[in-house]
Motif scaffolding. Structure first.
Motif, PDB file in Angstrom:
ATOM      1  N   ILE A  76      -0.808  -1.025 -21.712  1.00  0.00           N
ATOM      2  CA  ILE A  76      -1.565  -1.613 -22.815  1.00  0.00           C
ATOM      3  C   ILE A  76      -2.563  -2.591 -22.209  1.00  0.00           C
ATOM      4  O   ILE A  76      -2.178  -3.505 -21.475  1.00  0.00           O
ATOM      5  CB  ILE A  76      -0.646  -2.335 -23.814  1.00  0.00           C
TER       6      ILE A  76
ATOM      7  N   GLY B 211      -5.865  -4.531 -26.921  1.00  0.00           N
ATOM      8  CA  GLY B 211      -4.578  -3.836 -26.975  1.00  0.00           C
ATOM      9  C   GLY B 211      -4.700  -2.332 -26.857  1.00  0.00           C
ATOM     10  O   GLY B 211      -3.840  -1.603 -27.375  1.00  0.00           O
TER      11      GLY B 211
ATOM     12  N   ILE C   4      -4.249   1.317 -25.788  1.00  0.00           N
ATOM     13  CA  ILE C   4      -3.090   1.995 -25.214  1.00  0.00           C
ATOM     14  C   ILE C   4      -3.572   3.174 -24.371  1.00  0.00           C
ATOM     15  O   ILE C   4      -4.341   4.014 -24.836  1.00  0.00           O
ATOM     16  CB  ILE C   4      -2.132   2.481 -26.307  1.00  0.00           C
TER      17      ILE C   4
END
Length: 408
Positions: free
Chosen positions: A271, A277, A279
């Motif tokens: 992440i 954030g 992914i």
């Protein structure tokens, strides 16, 4: 008469009855942009220049396609001002993608002619063409060419060529740590085993951004300043299913290197906090191999790092190979002698293959005695007296390190 297109120009078929370029299907513009980059390999281009080569496509749409290609590792940002892009080793694969043209729409019908609330069942979709299997690598029976064009001479590892053993570890998902003194060939064997390699050179200043990427200021063709997140080698290797080689991994601060751990274990995911954030999941084929130089100042093999690398392989200099490479026998004899003394704790240094190759190059230019004197000068100061004694024993005379003499 229509003027011929200039080289590197990709044509889009105009829509019938219009003076504008046709609407493209999903992914088609990206493939066209990739083709322009591939055709101009080595020459960075701006989105506007690529749009012109595509017959006047929107530079904004081209810019979006370029950013998508760069995010996927199929292009790279060559400069920020002006914003330019260049081709990578995988650009051709996108450029070669075949986009099936959309079927023409049937003529419009009047409402009265349509059946009431009935639809015609769509024809079954054609089965996708089978992806040709990846050809198995040729059996390793001799030298393997590294990316820089130099040959690597494989050695045995568990009864098979070392490059084959490393490839088997990759197939099984077993990360490998190559450890040994500098100059023994750790990088060489990794480069020979994995042609798809991406390398991170570790040191005490390596940061998380060096692995996952960071924001970079860019200026588009209109002079607008933007901040674009440029993904790093870890992300590229994960997305493209490639091998990531972390050289001198034990010089990297443990808190920085920890960013790689989730990608190596069962999660196979990281992440990126710095990019909202984001992914990143590892594609099949993603693999991590690292290099470690024990004894080098600052190199720390932590328990956390060691436990991530189930296969730990010692790499030492093959002095028989040095002889096969036509390196002066006296230099090989000196190296063997010092290696024995090193094993017995009498000295902290012994010439490795890198130093022996340098010895031969210098001998070819300045003479073998000059090369032997340079070997003395190459040794660490605390071991120089021991090295000088071994050189004197082999050559029968004192040979001093290379130094400038009196004025001519």
């Amino acid at each position: 008469m229509t003027a011929p297109m200039s080289p590197g120009t990709v044509s889009a078929t105009p829509a019938a009855g219009s003076g504008t370029t046709s609407r493209l299907r999903n992914g088609e513009l990206r493939a066209m942009v990739a083709r322009v980059l591939a055709d101009n390999h080595g020459t960075p281009l701006t989105p506007r220049a690529i749009a012109a080569k595509l017959g006047g496509r929107s530079s904004g749409a081209v810019g979006n396609a370029l950013k998508a290609l760069a995010d996927q590792g199929h292009a790279f940002t060559a400069s920020a001002a002006p914003l330019t892009y260049g081709a990578t080793a995988t650009t051709d694969t996108v450029a070669a993608a075949t986009i099936t043209p959309a079927p023409p729409r049937p003529p419009a019908t009047t409402r009265a002619a349509r059946p009431n609330r009935t639809t015609t069942a769509p024809a079954p979709a054609a089965a996708p063409a089978a992806t040709p299997p990846t050809p198995a690598p040729a059996p390793v029976t001799g030298p393997v060419t590294r990316p820089n064009g130099t040959p690597y001479h494989p050695r045995l590892l568990s009864g098979m060529p070392d490059v084959v053993a490393l490839r088997k570890l990759r197939d099984a998902g077993i990360p490998a740590l190559m450890y040994g003194p500098p100059g023994t060939g750790k990088t060489s064997v990794v480069e020979a085993a994995f042609p798809d390699l991406l390398t991170v050179q570790g040191d005490g200043d390596t940061t998380v951004a060096d692995l996952v990427g960071e924001y970079a200021q860019t200026v588009d063709e209109n002079g607008t300043v933007r901040y674009t997140f440029i993904h790093g080698p870890l992300v590229r290797a994960m997305r493209e299913g490639r091998t990531l080689f972390i050289d001198d991994a034990t010089l990297i601060p443990p808190t920085v290197l920890a960013v790689v751990y989730p990608a190596m274990d069962g999660r196979r995911q990281i992440i990126i906090k710095a990019n909202g954030g984001e992914i990143i999941d590892a594609a099949p084929g993603f693999y991590v191999v690292a290099g470690h130089n024990p004894g080098v100042h600052g190199a720390v093999l932590t328990d956390a790092l060691s436990s991530r690398f189930a296969a730990q392989i010692h790499v030492s200099t093959d002095y028989d190979l040095a002889a096969q490479l036509k390196i002066d026998k006296r230099a090989v004899k000196i190296a063997r002698n010092l290696a024995t003394r090193h094993a017995n704790g009498e000295t902290g240094w012994a010439p490795q293959l890198r130093e022996l190759l340098a010895f031969q190059k210098i001998a070819d230019v300045l003479g073998v005695e000059a090369a032997a004197g340079n070997l003395v000068g190459t040794a660490p100061e605390e071991d120089r007296a021991t090295v000088a004694a071994v050189v004197r024993q082999v050559f029968g005379k004192d040979l001093a390190p290379l130094a400038l003499g009196t004025r001519i």
